[in-house]
Scaffold this motif. Structure first.
Motif: not given
Length: 599
Positions: A375-378, A380-385, A412-418
């Motif tokens: 899943r892409p997270s590059a 803001p829209e992708q991270r929010a999704a 927690d893991r999402f924010f750490a990875a972001s």
């Protein structure tokens, strides 16, 4: 009294054995089971063990289920025992009818048909016509004793073979059709064998009775595997291959592990992994998960180490999440690329597969990777999704407190990875760094004030119980208080300060209570005369300053949404408090206000 096996199985499943047997003898927890002194013979050293679905005494040999326990302990006849247990379980005992009795007789007859068929197929495996199948099994590394233990067999290619084999058993053609061993002829043609030219794998129920077969073709023909059609005895989504043996293995301490195929199960049992099972040619179903949990609270699901295995793991996790609880969960294991349990144990021995089991990850640990993979997270829209997806997955868990824990772990893991991407740089600070202030003592002091408010005004617990379970609290008195407070049955006792403090004394946390109520620096909200509005505002003030920045950002967004939906004054106040706490953290003031927060 003719009762269907399905009803009796449900009755046993709805009767917790520790509760039933605990009325007759004192039981103590022993791992995931219970033990005590046997109620059937005098003993001073406990040798009587209670499991999920049966009991066993290693002293006198007493063994059975809930029904047999009641019959033995109280001299109840079978119908009386069933009636009493059904009343306690909220079940109505079905009234037998002529049709039910006939159906039961037919089921008993079909079990006999299937047992005779399994023996017939097994005999043919050792005849000259079965030699290619026997050679195939030996090439796969199976020992003769393993072949006999699993009653493997051979269905020949000629028409009418199984009917001929069973003719002397007084078995009719109609029974063979009903058992799924013959296909009914069409257009006046005679019936023909359902299985032909296949290696035969008897499928047994949890009681060890043959209920169906799986057949594997020799060579490269398709379909490679064929299972029996659904019959009065067999429903594919309910069964697991090797279940009867895995129950015995789990009883003796084996890890329960679900793998993909029949040969994997057999190879693992031969290698000593006697808790191995497999679904019947399909993905795991909720009913099969329930069967796994009946023999182990934390079975392992084992998947191939390729993309297909990752997809299968993700599907299994999504299926299991609504069903897990604090009492039952899963672990996920991944095989080396290009290997399955059969080939792995053949090439590298049992130690290699034991390594796979040892590396199995808890569901909470594996889930983040399963969801985020690919899943892409590059943007803001992708991270929010992605963030919404993580929160939504956690929300499928039925147990509210467990769902909150999963949500916290995943985000927690999402924010750490972001924060820092691989090969990237951390974001620049918003302003010059301030001198470092030791945050540990400050967090402890804020936690003390929050718990002082709860201890003086425990009525607020009904509003904040889930919230305090989310906090990352410092070790020591704060963590001890939280554990003891959350163990208080709030609805069972008056919500007053004295009752709560008396309850905490039973948990041996009197020192932690005294720590929280030290008068120095306590806020106005911790005073007994504080008004409800002051208590709520004080609690949320300290709670929010114990949250991390990532969590506060999430709280702020939720508060904005709630305010937009309700336009409520309390929602507006909550948004103000969250924003103030977030601003304080961003200004670097998270450690500076402990004393100032108090009155």
């Amino acid at each position: 009294m003719a009762l269907s096996p399905a009803f009796l199985d449900e009755l046993r499943a709805r009767t917790p054995l520790p509760g039933l047997i605990g009325r007759k003898t004192r039981l103590l927890k022993s791992g995931r089971n219970w033990k005590g002194c046997c109620p059937f013979h005098g003993e001073k050293t406990p040798s009587f063990y209670v499991y999920d679905d049966h009991f066993h005494c290693f002293g006198c040999g007493a063994h059975g289920d809930a029904i047999s326990f009641l019959m033995r302990a109280e001299g109840a006849a079978f119908p009386e025992a069933v009636e009493r247990l059904a009343a306690e379980a909220g079940l109505e005992v079905p009234k037998p009818s002529a049709q039910d009795a006939a159906r039961e007789r037919r089921a008993r007859d079909l079990h006999a048909v299937m047992a005779a068929a399994a023996e017939a197929y097994h005999r043919r495996l050792f005849l000259p016509e079965g030699r290619p199948a026997l050679d195939y099994l030996r090439r796969r590394g199976l020992k003769e004793q393993t072949i006999r233990d699993f009653l493997l067999g051979w269905a020949p290619g000629g028409r009418g073979a199984i009917a001929a084999d069973l003719r002397g058993e007084d078995i009719t053609e109609d029974q063979l059709i009903e058992a799924g061993l013959l296909r009914e002829g069409e257009g006046g043609e005679p019936s023909r064998d359902f299985f032909f030219s296949r290696v035969m794998f008897p499928i047994r129920d949890r009681r060890g009775r043959v209920i169906a077969f799986g057949g594997r073709i020799l060579g490269d023909g398709q379909p490679k595997y064929v299972n029996s059609p659904e019959t009065p005895l067999f429903r594919k989504r309910l069964g697991l291959y090797g279940l009867d043996l895995a129950r015995e293995g789990a009883f003796r301490g084996a890890t329960v592990v679900a793998v993909e195929g029949y040969m994997d199960v057999i190879a693992l049992h031969q290698a000593g992994f006697t808790g191995a099972v497999a679904p019947l040619g399909t993905a795991l179903t909720p009913e099969q998960l329930e069967e796994l949990w009946r023999i182990s609270p934390e079975p392992v699901l084992c998947f191939d180490g390729d993309a297909a295995g990752a997809r299968a793991a993700a599907r299994a996790a999504e299926l299991a999440l609504p069903l897990i609880s604090t009492e039952r969960t899963l672990r996920l294991a991944t095989l080396p690329a290009g290997e399955d349990p059969d080939t792995l144990t053949a090439k590298r021995g049992p130690a290699a597969f034991q390594g796979v089991l040892d590396a199995a990850r808890p569901m909470s640990d594996a889930l983040f990777g399963l969801i985020t993979e690919g899943r892409p997270s590059a943007t803001p829209e992708q991270r929010a999704a992605l963030r919404n997806r993580l929160a939504g997955v956690a929300g499928t868990i039925t147990d509210k407190s467990l769902a909150a824990e999963y949500r916290r772990v995943l985000l927690d893991r999402f924010f750490a990875a972001s924060r820092i991407k691989p090969g990237g740089r951390p974001p620049p600070p918003r302003r010059p760094a301030r001198p470092v202030i030791e945050a540990g003592p400050v967090r402890a002091e804020r936690a003390r004030m929050m718990f002082a408010i709860i201890l003086r005004h425990p009525w607020i617990l009904s509003q904040v119980e889930e919230a305090i379970g989310l906090l990352d609290l410092p070790e020591g008195p704060a963590a001890q208080l939280r554990a003891a407070i959350l163990a208080w049955p709030v609805a069972a006792e008056p919500l007053d300060s004295e009752g709560l403090i008396a309850h905490l004394a039973k948990y041996g946390v009197e020192d932690a209570v005294a720590w929280a109520l030290m008068p120095t620096g306590l806020p106005l909200a911790a005073r007994p005369e504080a008004l409800p509005g002051e208590v709520e505002e004080g609690f949320w003030h300290f709670f929010l300053r114990l949250r991390g920045e990532a969590e506060l950002i999430e709280d702020q967004q939720e508060a904005r949404q709630t305010l937009a939906e309700t336009n409520d004054a309390s929602a507006q106040r909550r948004l103000i408090l969250v924003t103030e706490a977030l601003d304080a953290i961003r200004r670097g003031e998270a450690a500076s206000g402990a004393a100032g927060d108090a009155a």
